[in-house]
Design a protein around this motif. Structure first.
Motif, PDB file in Angstrom:
ATOM      1  N   LEU A 105       0.795  -1.209   0.000  1.00  0.00           N
ATOM      2  CA  LEU A 105       0.000   0.000   0.000  1.00  0.00           C
ATOM      3  C   LEU A 105       0.839   1.275   0.000  1.00  0.00           C
ATOM      4  O   LEU A 105       0.614   2.177  -0.797  1.00  0.00           O
ATOM      5  CB  LEU A 105      -0.920  -0.035   1.220  1.00  0.00           C
ATOM      6  N   LEU A 106       1.776   1.372   0.930  1.00  0.00           N
ATOM      7  CA  LEU A 106       2.505   2.622   1.120  1.00  0.00           C
ATOM      8  C   LEU A 106       3.859   2.561   0.426  1.00  0.00           C
ATOM      9  O   LEU A 106       4.549   1.535   0.467  1.00  0.00           O
ATOM     10  CB  LEU A 106       2.684   2.902   2.610  1.00  0.00           C
ATOM     11  N   ALA A 107       4.212   3.684  -0.185  1.00  0.00           N
ATOM     12  CA  ALA A 107       5.395   3.677  -1.039  1.00  0.00           C
ATOM     13  C   ALA A 107       6.698   3.668  -0.237  1.00  0.00           C
ATOM     14  O   ALA A 107       7.682   3.074  -0.667  1.00  0.00           O
ATOM     15  CB  ALA A 107       5.358   4.907  -1.951  1.00  0.00           C
ATOM     16  N   SER A 134       7.699  11.794  -4.906  1.00  0.00           N
ATOM     17  CA  SER A 134       6.387  11.171  -4.729  1.00  0.00           C
ATOM     18  C   SER A 134       6.414  10.116  -3.629  1.00  0.00           C
ATOM     19  O   SER A 134       5.510  10.045  -2.799  1.00  0.00           O
ATOM     20  CB  SER A 134       5.932  10.509  -6.036  1.00  0.00           C
ATOM     21  N   ASN A 183       7.224  11.852  -0.188  1.00  0.00           N
ATOM     22  CA  ASN A 183       6.224  12.902   0.050  1.00  0.00           C
ATOM     23  C   ASN A 183       6.662  13.936   1.082  1.00  0.00           C
ATOM     24  O   ASN A 183       5.850  14.408   1.884  1.00  0.00           O
ATOM     25  CB  ASN A 183       4.889  12.269   0.469  1.00  0.00           C
ATOM     26  N   PRO A 226       1.724   9.361   4.315  1.00  0.00           N
ATOM     27  CA  PRO A 226       2.600   8.504   3.522  1.00  0.00           C
ATOM     28  C   PRO A 226       1.895   8.291   2.183  1.00  0.00           C
ATOM     29  O   PRO A 226       0.677   8.074   2.157  1.00  0.00           O
ATOM     30  CB  PRO A 226       2.643   7.209   4.330  1.00  0.00           C
ATOM     31  N   SER A 227       2.609   8.402   1.094  1.00  0.00           N
ATOM     32  CA  SER A 227       1.885   8.306  -0.181  1.00  0.00           C
ATOM     33  C   SER A 227       1.714   6.849  -0.586  1.00  0.00           C
ATOM     34  O   SER A 227       2.454   5.968  -0.168  1.00  0.00           O
ATOM     35  CB  SER A 227       2.587   9.103  -1.274  1.00  0.00           C
ATOM     36  N   LEU A 228       0.706   6.638  -1.404  1.00  0.00           N
ATOM     37  CA  LEU A 228       0.393   5.296  -1.879  1.00  0.00           C
ATOM     38  C   LEU A 228       1.347   4.888  -2.991  1.00  0.00           C
ATOM     39  O   LEU A 228       1.658   5.701  -3.877  1.00  0.00           O
ATOM     40  CB  LEU A 228      -1.042   5.259  -2.408  1.00  0.00           C
ATOM     41  N   ALA A 252       2.331   7.055  -6.381  1.00  0.00           N
ATOM     42  CA  ALA A 252       3.722   7.426  -6.667  1.00  0.00           C
ATOM     43  C   ALA A 252       4.162   6.858  -8.011  1.00  0.00           C
ATOM     44  O   ALA A 252       4.849   7.521  -8.788  1.00  0.00           O
ATOM     45  CB  ALA A 252       4.641   6.931  -5.550  1.00  0.00           C
ATOM     46  N   HIS A 277      -3.943  15.357  -1.432  1.00  0.00           N
ATOM     47  CA  HIS A 277      -2.628  15.019  -0.868  1.00  0.00           C
ATOM     48  C   HIS A 277      -2.683  15.028   0.661  1.00  0.00           C
ATOM     49  O   HIS A 277      -1.657  15.038   1.320  1.00  0.00           O
ATOM     50  CB  HIS A 277      -1.540  15.956  -1.387  1.00  0.00           C
ATOM     51  N   TRP A 336      -4.212  10.303   0.351  1.00  0.00           N
ATOM     52  CA  TRP A 336      -2.888   9.655   0.341  1.00  0.00           C
ATOM     53  C   TRP A 336      -2.122   9.857  -0.959  1.00  0.00           C
ATOM     54  O   TRP A 336      -1.392   8.992  -1.397  1.00  0.00           O
ATOM     55  CB  TRP A 336      -3.030   8.162   0.702  1.00  0.00           C
ATOM     56  N   GLN A 337      -2.293  11.039  -1.553  1.00  0.00           N
ATOM     57  CA  GLN A 337      -1.559  11.356  -2.761  1.00  0.00           C
ATOM     58  C   GLN A 337      -0.240  12.037  -2.406  1.00  0.00           C
ATOM     59  O   GLN A 337      -0.154  12.772  -1.428  1.00  0.00           O
ATOM     60  CB  GLN A 337      -2.372  12.326  -3.643  1.00  0.00           C
ATOM     61  N   PRO A 338       0.778  11.836  -3.235  1.00  0.00           N
ATOM     62  CA  PRO A 338       1.950  12.701  -3.126  1.00  0.00           C
ATOM     63  C   PRO A 338       1.527  14.132  -3.456  1.00  0.00           C
ATOM     64  O   PRO A 338       0.652  14.331  -4.305  1.00  0.00           O
ATOM     65  CB  PRO A 338       2.911  12.183  -4.205  1.00  0.00           C
ATOM     66  N   ALA A 339       2.131  15.095  -2.773  1.00  0.00           N
ATOM     67  CA  ALA A 339       1.831  16.504  -3.073  1.00  0.00           C
ATOM     68  C   ALA A 339       2.231  16.793  -4.510  1.00  0.00           C
ATOM     69  O   ALA A 339       3.227  16.264  -4.988  1.00  0.00           O
ATOM     70  CB  ALA A 339       2.591  17.419  -2.117  1.00  0.00           C
TER      71      ALA A 339
END
Lengths: 500, 500
Positions: A12-14, A115, A118, B102-104, B108, B314, B318-321
Motif C-alpha cells: 500500500l505505502l510507497a 512522490s 512525500n 505517507p503516499s500510496l 507514486a 494530498h 494519500w496522494q503525493p503533493a
C-alpha cells in the motif's frame, strides 16, 4: 477496523522497503505498457478531434475516475496504455508548439523520490533533507545569476506563480512607507500602483496585477523595438509623464518573450529603474536557461541588476513541470509578504533551535520536494550538459529560420533569439488578411487533427502567426524540414478548403 | 552542434520507447538504493540535529547541486541513497506530525506518467488526455460533494492555493456590482471588504487576504464553541453589527481544522450566509477525504450548500503533493477572475473548434497532469479502498485518545473528530505554565533529535500542545502506545534537563 488485506497487494505505502520495491516493479510495468502504446503511434498527437478523444475517454472510464470499487493493478496499466496513446509525445521531434520541453529521463526518474517520500519543505520536520537541498539549489542559481550572499529564493509551481510573488513583494515594498499593506490592504488608497513592462510581456503580469488588487489596468505596456525588446527611452518617458496619483511599484523586463525569445535590454532598464527608485523584476521564465550555456549566457548580461528573477527549470532545463524559481537579490524581501510564524508549523522556540523550514518564503504551505529532480539532473548531466541541450535547440532554431526564409510559401516574421521561430504561411491564391489568418489558423488545426506535427501559433499586430518552439535537443534538421513541408501541405489543403 | 553522445547514455528523453525503458530501469535502481538506505534506519527521522544535517549535505554535495560537470547515473543513485537516509519516513508508524500522509505506491508510480510525458493542462494541445482526465475527476468530485450539473472546478498546487482562488472569486463577485475589480483594482475603494471564518480557520485565509489586497485585517475571526466549531450565532451577530463601510465577501467554514479536525456547522452557516447574501466557502482541505468514507461522510452534511470547496487529495486521499482541488457550485464563477483568451494559447477560433484547455480555470499557466495519480489511485483501490484507509486512521485516533486519557502523565485536550489527537505532557514536578510549555516544546524536539518519533505540536489559548496526526492506515495500536511511551520518557528527560 484495519485496512482490508486486499488493499495490501500491491504494497500500500510507497515509503517502506517493500513499497519501494513495488513502486519499482509498477513503474517498470507502467513504462513498458506506455512504451508499447507509444510504438503504435505515428506522430506527436493521435490523429483525432477533441470530440473523438472525449468519447474515447468516456468509453475507457465507464464509471469515471472515482469508481466505488477498485480494479487493482490492471486498471492502472490500462490507464497507462490509454494515456500514452492519447497524450502529446513531446519527444517526437515534430512536437514544437509550446514552451513545454520533453522531460529528461533522469529528472522523471528522480522525481519518484519526491512522490514516494512525500516530503514537504514548509517545515523542517516535514522534509529536512528536501529543505537543505532546496536551499543549496537556490544558492547555486543565485550564484549563476550573479547575485551576492544576501540573495535568496524559493521554488514555485510555475512562472506565473513566481511572477505573482515578485509583484507581491514589489507592491508591498513600494507601499510600505505609507501603510502596512499586508495588514490593512488597499482599500482607501489614494495612489494608484502601476507597473511597467514590455507590450510583449507575459500575460501573467496582468493576471497577477488583477489578483493583487491592482487591476489589469495597472500594467502599463511599453512599446518594443523592431527586435521585440522594450524601448528604454519609452520606459523613461512613461515614468516621467505618469499621472500624479500613480505610484510605480516595478519595472518588469522580459528575458525571453514567449513568442520571439527576445530579451529586453536589462542594463539600460536597470539604470532607469534605479534612477526612479523602482524595483526591477526580470521574467526569465524562458531565457533563464541561458545561465547554463556558455554560448548564450551573454544574452543575460545585466540580470544581476534585477531585484528579482523568475526562471522556469521546467522550460529550458528540461524538467517535468513544475520547477520554477523566484530569485531575490535580497532575501529580506520575503519578510514583508510571506514571512510568518504559525504555532503548528514553525513556532519561535523551534526556529531558535534550528528547526526551520521554508514556509516563510512561499505562498504555498505543503510543498513538494521539486528540488530533487532538478538536483538529480544537474548532478548527472552537469551545467555543461544542460547548456549543450540549449545550444542544440538554438542551432535548430537558426536552421529553421534559414529554411523558412528560403521557402517560397513561408515568410519569416523575425530572426530567432533563443529557440523559437515565428513565421507565416503565404497562400498562393490570396493576400486578403482575414483569409490568410483563417488559413494559417486552420492549417495548424489540420496538423493537430492529423497528428502529424504539433506547431504553435500566436498573433502579431493582429495577424495570425505560426511558431516553432524548438526544445527537443535530439531533433535533426531533417525533422525541421519535415515539419515545414507538413505546414506547406496543410496550407495548400486549407487554401482548397477555403475555396480561394 | 548536436548534443554530445555521452549525454545519450542513459537515454536522454523520457517519452520515447527507449527512454521509457530507461526510466523503468533507473526507477528500479533508485528505489532499490532507497530501500537499502531505509532498511538501515531506525525511526521516522534520522537521529541528528539540523546543524548536523546541513553539514552532512555539504559533504555530500561538495560542488553544490549544479556542478559544472555531471557525474552520470552514479551521482543520481548517490542522491537517492542520501535522500532516503535523510528525509522523513512517513510510512514509519511513528511519524504523526503533520497533515502529510505517507503516499500510496500506486499514486507514486502513476505520477511517473505525468513526469515522463510532461503534459500541461493549460491548452488542449499541450495535454489533451490530461485535460479530459481532469475534467472527469472534477465532475466525480463535485458529484460526491452533492453539486449539480453546473458545477466545475480545477486542480491547484495546494490547499492554500485553492483557498486563495476561492477568495479571489468571492472578492471579485462581491465587488462587481460597483466595479470591475479585475480591470481597475481596489485603489480608491470606499468600502472595506471583509470575510468571516472561525478563529481556528487556516492561516492561509489571512495570507490570501493580504495577497488579494484586502489585508489580513479583513479576516474577521468568529469565536468557536467548546468543540472547536464556529458559533453560528456569533457569525450572525458579527454580520449584523459590522461597520457601515464593511462589505462582506465571504463566510469561510472549515471542515476539518488542522489541529482538532473539527467541522463547522455547515447547514447553519449556509443559512446565515444566504440570509445575508454572501458566498460560503468551505475549506475541507483536511476533512474532504470523508467524501470517500461511508462512515464519516455524514460529517460533511451541508457541504453541498457551499459556493466553493477546497479539498486536498494530498491529505486524506494519500496522494503525493500536490493534488488539491477547488470545486465551484457554479463554474461560471471562473469567468470573472481567471477566464481569459491568449493568442498563443487558446485563440477564439481554436476554442470554437473544440481545442480548449483549462487555462481559463486556473491561476497557473503550465500545469502538471496531477489528475493522473489521483485517477490511478481510485481506479486501483476504489472509493471504498480510500475510505477504508480513512476509517482505519479514525479508529487509531479514537484509540489514541483513550490511551492518552488513561495515561497518568498525559492530558487529552479534546476528543478527536477525524484523525488528530491533541494532548499535553503533564510534568510530575511543576505546574508553572511557562515551564510546562517549555517542556512540551523541548520534549518534541528531543524526539526529533533522537529520530524515534515524529509528533506534531500546536498552541491552544496560549499553551503549547502536542499532537498526533494519524494518517498511516497500517499503523497498529501498539505503535500508538510506543509513541506515547516515547513522549512520556522524553518528558521525564526534559523535566530533568529543566531542573524542575
Amino acid at each position: 477496523m484495519p485496512v482490508p488485506p486486499t488493499l495490501l497487494e500491491p504494497d500500500l505505502l510507497a515509503a517502506d522497503p517493500a513499497g519501494l520495491a513495488d513502486v519499482g516493479r509498477l513503474v517498470t510495468e507502467i513504462t513498458r505498457e506506455a512504451a508499447g502504446a507509444l510504438r503504435r503511434r505515428t506522430g506527436p498527437l493521435p490523429a483525432q478531434t477533441p470530440r473523438q478523444l472525449a468519447a474515447l475517454v468516456d468509453r475507457q472510464l465507464p464509471d469515471g475516475p472515482i469508481p466505488r470499487h477498485g480494479g487493482g493493478r490492471e486498471a492502472v496499466l490500462a490507464l497507462a496504455r490509454a494515456y500514452a496513446a492519447g497524450t502529446v509525445d513531446l519527444a517526437d521531434p515534430r512536437a514544437a508548439a509550446h514552451l513545454q520541453p520533453p522531460s529528461l529521463s533522469v529528472a522523471a526518474a528522480a522525481d519518484v523520490l519526491a512522490s514516494v517520500f512525500n516530503a514537504s519543505v514548509d517545515t523542517w520536520d516535514s522534509g529536512p533533507y528536501a529543505v537543505e537541498l532546496e536551499r543549496r539549489l537556490i544558492t547555486a542559481l543565485t550564484d549563476l545569476a550573479g547575485y551576492g550572499p544576501a540573495a535568496g529564493g524559493v521554488l514555485t509551481p510555475g512562472g506565473s506563480a513566481s511572477n505573482l510573488q515578485a509583484l507581491l513583494i514589489a507592491r508591498d515594498t513600494a507601499l510600505r512607507p505609507g501603510r502596512d499593506v499586508r495588514a490593512v490592504g488597499l482599500s482607501g488608497l489614494t495612489v494608484r500602483p502601476v507597473l511597467y513592462c514590455s507590450e510583449l510581456a507575459h500575460f501573467s503580469m496582468a493576471r497577477a496585477a488583477a489578483l493583487l488588487g491592482l487591476g489589469e489596468d495597472a500594467v502599463r505596456p511599453v512599446a518594443a523595438d523592431e527586435h521585440h525588446r522594450m524601448r528604454p527611452e519609452e520606459l523613461d518617458r512613461a515614468l516621467r509623464t505618469r499621472a500624479a496619483d500613480e505610484l510605480p511599484i516595478a519595472v518588469v523586463a522580459t528575458a525571453g518573450t514567449t513568442d520571439y525569445g527576445s530579451i529586453d535590454p536589462m542594463p539600460q532598464l536597470a539604470a532607469i529603474a534605479r534612477d526612479h527608485g523602482i524595483r526591477l523584476h526580470v521574467d526569465a521564465a524562458y531565457g533563464g536557461g541561458a545561465l547554463f550555456s556558455a554560448r548564450l549566457r551573454p544574452l543575460l548580461d545585466g540580470i544581476e541588476l534585477a531585484d528579482s528573477i523568475t526562471i522556469d527549470l521546467h522550460k529550458t532545463a528540461w524538467q517535468p513541470a513544475a520547477a520554477s524559481a523566484l530569485l531575490l537579490r535580497d532575501r529580506a524581501g520575503f519578510t514583508t509578504t510571506t514571512g510568518l510564524r504559525v504555532a503548528y508549523l514553525n513556532p519561535e522556540d523551534d526556529g531558535e533551535a534550528g528547526y526551520d523550514g521554508l514556509l516563510g518564503h512561499s505562498l504555498q504551505t505543503t510543498r513538494r520536494a521539486d528540488a530533487l529532480k532538478v538536483a538529480a539532473t544537474f548532478l548527472a548531466l552537469g551545467r555543461e550538459g544542460v547548456g549543450a541541450m540549449l545550444d542544440a535547440c538554438h542551432d535548430l532554431a537558426l536552421h529553421a529560420a534559414r529554411s523558412v526564409a528560403a521557402h517560397p510559401r513561408l515568410e519569416l516574421t523575425t530572426e530567432p533569439v533563443l529557440t523559437t521561430v515565428v513565421f507565416r504561411y503565404r497562400p498562393r491564391t490570396t493576400t486578403d488578411p482575414a483569409t490568410v489568418d483563417a488559413i494559417n489558423g486552420a492549417l495548424r488545426r489540420r496538423l493537430l487533427r492529423e497528428g502529424s506535427a504539433l506547431i504553435g501559433r500566436t498573433e502579431t499586430e493582429g495577424a495570425v502567426q505560426l511558431k516553432l518552439t524548438l526544445l527537443n535537443p535530439q531533433a535533426r534538421t531533417s525533422d525541421i524540414e519535415e515539419m515545414l513541408a507538413a505546414v506547406d501541405a496543410a496550407g495548400a489543403a486549407e487554401e482548397e478548403a477555403h475555396h480561394v
